[in-house]
Design a protein around this motif. Sequence first.
Motif, PDB file in Angstrom:
ATOM      1  N   LEU A   1      31.405  -8.192 -11.773  1.00 56.94           N
ATOM      2  CA  LEU A   1      32.474  -7.872 -10.824  1.00 56.94           C
ATOM      3  C   LEU A   1      32.076  -8.319  -9.422  1.00 56.94           C
ATOM      4  O   LEU A   1      30.989  -7.999  -8.933  1.00 56.94           O
ATOM      5  CB  LEU A   1      32.745  -6.367 -10.835  1.00 56.94           C
ATOM      6  N   GLU A   2      32.980  -9.041  -8.754  1.00 58.34           N
ATOM      7  CA  GLU A   2      32.739  -9.561  -7.411  1.00 58.34           C
ATOM      8  C   GLU A   2      33.652  -8.872  -6.401  1.00 58.34           C
ATOM      9  O   GLU A   2      34.724  -8.361  -6.761  1.00 58.34           O
ATOM     10  CB  GLU A   2      32.955 -11.078  -7.394  1.00 58.34           C
ATOM     11  N   PRO A   3      33.251  -8.862  -5.114  1.00 61.05           N
ATOM     12  CA  PRO A   3      34.034  -8.134  -4.112  1.00 61.05           C
ATOM     13  C   PRO A   3      35.501  -8.545  -4.041  1.00 61.05           C
ATOM     14  O   PRO A   3      36.387  -7.690  -3.882  1.00 61.05           O
ATOM     15  CB  PRO A   3      33.292  -8.444  -2.805  1.00 61.05           C
ATOM     16  N   HIS A   4      35.789  -9.849  -4.151  1.00 64.51           N
ATOM     17  CA  HIS A   4      37.197 -10.255  -4.034  1.00 64.51           C
ATOM     18  C   HIS A   4      38.022  -9.733  -5.210  1.00 64.51           C
ATOM     19  O   HIS A   4      39.223  -9.484  -5.076  1.00 64.51           O
ATOM     20  CB  HIS A   4      37.310 -11.781  -3.939  1.00 64.51           C
ATOM     21  N   MET A   5      37.383  -9.525  -6.355  1.00 66.14           N
ATOM     22  CA  MET A   5      38.091  -8.969  -7.503  1.00 66.14           C
ATOM     23  C   MET A   5      38.478  -7.513  -7.242  1.00 66.14           C
ATOM     24  O   MET A   5      39.577  -7.074  -7.599  1.00 66.14           O
ATOM     25  CB  MET A   5      37.214  -9.053  -8.746  1.00 66.14           C
ATOM     26  N   ILE A   6      37.557  -6.773  -6.620  1.00 65.73           N
ATOM     27  CA  ILE A   6      37.858  -5.382  -6.273  1.00 65.73           C
ATOM     28  C   ILE A   6      39.011  -5.329  -5.283  1.00 65.73           C
ATOM     29  O   ILE A   6      39.910  -4.478  -5.388  1.00 65.73           O
ATOM     30  CB  ILE A   6      36.613  -4.694  -5.703  1.00 65.73           C
ATOM     31  N   SER A   7      39.012  -6.244  -4.314  1.00 62.19           N
ATOM     32  CA  SER A   7      40.118  -6.292  -3.352  1.00 62.19           C
ATOM     33  C   SER A   7      41.434  -6.571  -4.051  1.00 62.19           C
ATOM     34  O   SER A   7      42.475  -5.987  -3.718  1.00 62.19           O
ATOM     35  CB  SER A   7      39.852  -7.363  -2.293  1.00 62.19           C
ATOM     36  N   ALA A   8      41.411  -7.473  -5.033  1.00 60.81           N
ATOM     37  CA  ALA A   8      42.640  -7.780  -5.782  1.00 60.81           C
ATOM     38  C   ALA A   8      43.149  -6.530  -6.495  1.00 60.81           C
ATOM     39  O   ALA A   8      44.346  -6.229  -6.485  1.00 60.81           O
ATOM     40  CB  ALA A   8      42.378  -8.898  -6.786  1.00 60.81           C
ATOM     41  N   GLY A   9      42.232  -5.771  -7.096  1.00 63.32           N
ATOM     42  CA  GLY A   9      42.644  -4.574  -7.805  1.00 63.32           C
ATOM     43  C   GLY A   9      43.167  -3.492  -6.887  1.00 63.32           C
ATOM     44  O   GLY A   9      44.193  -2.865  -7.173  1.00 63.32           O
ATOM     45  N   LYS A  10      42.469  -3.262  -5.790  1.00 59.93           N
ATOM     46  CA  LYS A  10      42.906  -2.221  -4.863  1.00 59.93           C
ATOM     47  C   LYS A  10      44.250  -2.574  -4.239  1.00 59.93           C
ATOM     48  O   LYS A  10      45.171  -1.753  -4.199  1.00 59.93           O
ATOM     49  CB  LYS A  10      41.839  -2.032  -3.778  1.00 59.93           C
ATOM     50  N   LEU A  11      44.391  -3.802  -3.772  1.00 63.18           N
ATOM     51  CA  LEU A  11      45.626  -4.228  -3.117  1.00 63.18           C
ATOM     52  C   LEU A  11      46.801  -4.191  -4.082  1.00 63.18           C
ATOM     53  O   LEU A  11      47.848  -3.602  -3.790  1.00 63.18           O
ATOM     54  CB  LEU A  11      45.443  -5.638  -2.549  1.00 63.18           C
ATOM     55  N   ALA A  12      46.653  -4.817  -5.222  1.00 62.03           N
ATOM     56  CA  ALA A  12      47.773  -4.931  -6.152  1.00 62.03           C
ATOM     57  C   ALA A  12      48.162  -3.592  -6.754  1.00 62.03           C
ATOM     58  O   ALA A  12      49.355  -3.253  -6.838  1.00 62.03           O
ATOM     59  CB  ALA A  12      47.428  -5.925  -7.257  1.00 62.03           C
ATOM     60  N   ASN A  13      47.188  -2.794  -7.155  1.00 60.24           N
ATOM     61  CA  ASN A  13      47.523  -1.567  -7.867  1.00 60.24           C
ATOM     62  C   ASN A  13      48.070  -0.482  -6.967  1.00 60.24           C
ATOM     63  O   ASN A  13      48.971   0.265  -7.355  1.00 60.24           O
ATOM     64  CB  ASN A  13      46.302  -1.062  -8.642  1.00 60.24           C
ATOM     65  N   VAL A  14      47.553  -0.371  -5.758  1.00 61.65           N
ATOM     66  CA  VAL A  14      48.120   0.627  -4.843  1.00 61.65           C
ATOM     67  C   VAL A  14      49.525   0.208  -4.424  1.00 61.65           C
ATOM     68  O   VAL A  14      50.442   1.041  -4.350  1.00 61.65           O
ATOM     69  CB  VAL A  14      47.207   0.833  -3.618  1.00 61.65           C
ATOM     70  N   ARG A  15      49.708  -1.057  -4.173  1.00 65.86           N
ATOM     71  CA  ARG A  15      51.043  -1.563  -3.829  1.00 65.86           C
ATOM     72  C   ARG A  15      52.033  -1.258  -4.950  1.00 65.86           C
ATOM     73  O   ARG A  15      53.143  -0.768  -4.703  1.00 65.86           O
ATOM     74  CB  ARG A  15      50.953  -3.069  -3.579  1.00 65.86           C
ATOM     75  N   SER A  16      51.644  -1.525  -6.186  1.00 68.65           N
ATOM     76  CA  SER A  16      52.522  -1.252  -7.324  1.00 68.65           C
ATOM     77  C   SER A  16      52.790   0.239  -7.471  1.00 68.65           C
ATOM     78  O   SER A  16      53.924   0.662  -7.736  1.00 68.65           O
ATOM     79  CB  SER A  16      51.906  -1.790  -8.615  1.00 68.65           C
ATOM     80  N   ALA A  17      51.743   1.053  -7.306  1.00 69.57           N
ATOM     81  CA  ALA A  17      51.900   2.490  -7.492  1.00 69.57           C
ATOM     82  C   ALA A  17      52.870   3.087  -6.484  1.00 69.57           C
ATOM     83  O   ALA A  17      53.665   3.976  -6.824  1.00 69.57           O
ATOM     84  CB  ALA A  17      50.538   3.174  -7.385  1.00 69.57           C
ATOM     85  N   ILE A  18      52.825   2.615  -5.259  1.00 70.90           N
ATOM     86  CA  ILE A  18      53.761   3.127  -4.252  1.00 70.90           C
ATOM     87  C   ILE A  18      55.200   2.810  -4.653  1.00 70.90           C
ATOM     88  O   ILE A  18      56.101   3.663  -4.568  1.00 70.90           O
ATOM     89  CB  ILE A  18      53.436   2.539  -2.869  1.00 70.90           C
TER      90      ILE A  18
END
Length: 400
Positions: free
Chosen positions: A327-344
């Motif tokens: 797991l790389e930092p940019h992958m974590i950013s992709a997950g945090k950004l996309a999933n929180v955006r979707s959840a809202i």
Amino acid sequence: MTGDDARTADPLDLLALDDELSPTERETRDRVRALVDEHVRPHVARWFADGVFPLDLVPRLAEAGLLGMHLHGYGCAGRSAVEYGLAMAELEAGDSGIRTFVSVQGSLAMTAIAKHGSPAQRERWLPGMAAGETIGCFALTEPGAGSDPASMTTTATHVGDAWVLSGRKRWIGLASVADVAVVWARAVDPDDDARPRVRGFLVPTTTPGFAATPIEPKLSLRASVQCDVVLDDVRLPADAILPEHPGLAGPFACLAEARYGIAWGATGAARDSLGAALRHAGERVQFGRPLAAFQLTQAKLVDMALEVSRAQLLALRLGRLKDAGRLEPHMISAGKLANVRSAIEVARTARTVLGGDGITLEHSPMRHAANLESVRTYEGTDEVHTLILGRHLTGHQAFQ
């Protein structure tokens, strides 16, 4: 699968993702889900309304092995990344504030000590924190240094055989109930001509000069504690400094753990919102038919279900990569950004299915939506994660 089988399967598991989990992973998920059903759901609306975090829940979280559950030794559970993620999803299905407690305690404070502390520091603090007997906080953000921690102004000055910390921190989760604070400061040593570097310090919260004040009133994360912290010439022994990994790489390593958990946690809030909308749509009758029988309602439910499934797939992929050490930092950013955006978006859409009743605390989606506004802001805003991904794609640094 026959038509009858499809109707009896869990409608919230649109892609049969349960099949992708091992028996151990499913056991962890189901165990945490049961804990949330018994000890969080019956009370969370009142906690949110009253703006309190239930400290009496901490021993139950510890007993379930949820505090520092991804760490090994010192009483920690040593669970896999996927198991940790599934647990975070279940906790946030209850409330973001509950998942935030576990994240601050384990992914931030305990991880800082485990990754950057000395053997003596780990022995002193981690067993009690894993047992829920000691609460920690992680003091990085400042009033003028949120997304830009490099501009922090809190200092640590080496004076004789001690360190003296001075400065201000803001939005520090758990600070007013914590026993120990992991404080990040610019370390200034008068005997060293080198440029000051960011270092971590372990500060018992009973130390003179340390003061934490809860930030109130809040419209989000109300079943949680965030504070302003004042460090007024806080004097610490020389061994209070975390000896490993000086510089911003230290706190960033902890933030990566917390962001990973958020990518999973958001899926729980989204799934819970979808479930609330689906139940209501099946029970609420208008114009002689349940809401679920109307095309527009079905379109909303389908859109939400697709978003939840995509978020779960992304979180699971991150977990498998993390367990594989890839797991790389940019992958974590992709997950945090996309999933929180979707959840809202899922939480907001679910509220519309609930109609006017959706603004009451009898139902979870609007509470989730309010909480997720905080989640999208802490551990890196949408903008910060967008720029991290932009840098990965283009090779150009656009932060300044």
